[in-house]
Design a protein around this motif. Structure first.
Motif: not given
Length: 256
Positions: A48, A51-53, A225, A227, A229
């Protein structure tokens, strides 16, 4: 008699050994299952994180790209592509008598984002988030200078429409009072009599370009957003390491 007693004692000891062995095996199995779950959760959070980065990097690239025309963004949306945060420029005339108000906060103040339909020359209508107005200036009469007339060029960021309310905790929209708590594009448009067949299927957040009226204050798009994770991954991996350490100490003590 003595032989039977010895036999009973031997059977009891054998049963205890067998039960103890089964208990140790069951304990090891449970530890391995728990360890597998913790490691899986940590690995999932790392996935995750990547993906977020990647998403944040893509958003950063989109918002700083040269603005595309509306037709290009529409083509992407029509092809099922994600249009969120893509820079866009469009010209049209604001339908100031049909604005919709989205409950919001800005720099610690409570108020509304003003969504105004923009009539484009080809007949299409685009809902533009012009920006923030304070609570006491919700009504257009309180900010007449900000009611821009004539053809206006809007530069901003495309924002995808929501298909449903984002959470049960979000209040229902109060259409009668013109207070929206979630951005239901179709209802925003239909509630002021717009033909949905002509409404562009996404919003545009106007940038911070100033105008004589002062309000609405543009450039309100949020990019913060969450982040977390990596923190979650460290937590799960840390619990896995703690489980291994505690299990190892328990086994060592039993052997000694």
């Amino acid at each position: 008699m003595h032989g039977r007693a010895r036999s009973t004692v031997a059977e009891t000891a054998s049963g205890k050994k067998s039960g103890g062995l089964l208990g140790r095996v069951a304990g090891i199995v449970l530890v391995l299952i728990a360890l597998g779950i913790l490691l899986s959760l940590g690995t999932w959070q790392m996935q995750r994180l990547h993906w977020k980065e990647g998403l944040l990097a893509e958003i950063e690239e989109r918002r700083h790209a040269p603005p595309a025309d509306l037709a290009a963004i529409e083509a992407l949306a029509g092809a099922g592509e994600d249009v969120d945060y893509r820079a866009v420029r469009v010209a049209g005339t604001y339908l100031n008598n049909k604005e919709r108000h989205f409950f919001a906060t800005y720099e610690g103040r409570t108020g509304y984002y003003v969504y105004t339909p923009l009539q484009i020359a080809d007949g299409q209508i685009l809902l533009v988030n012009r920006g923030f107005v304070s609570f006491e200036r919700k009504e257009p009469e309180m900010r007449k200078q900000g009611q821009l007339t004539g053809v206006q060029t809007v530069t901003g960021l495309a924002r995808a429409k929501l298909l449903e309310k984002p959470s049960w905790a979000v209040p229902d929209n109060d259409v009668a009072k013109n207070i929206f708590y979630w951005k239901d594009l179709d209802v925003m448009a239909s509630s002021v009599g717009l033909d949905l067949a002509k409404v562009v299927p996404f919003f545009v957040d106007a940038d911070a370009t100033p105008h004589d009226g002062g309000m609405p204050i543009g450039g309100v798009t949020q990019f913060d957003l969450p982040n977390s994770h990596l923190q979650y991954a460290v937590t799960w991996y840390g619990l896995a390491a703690a489980l291994v350490a505690v299990s190892g100490m328990f086994i060592f003590r039993r052997k000694t």
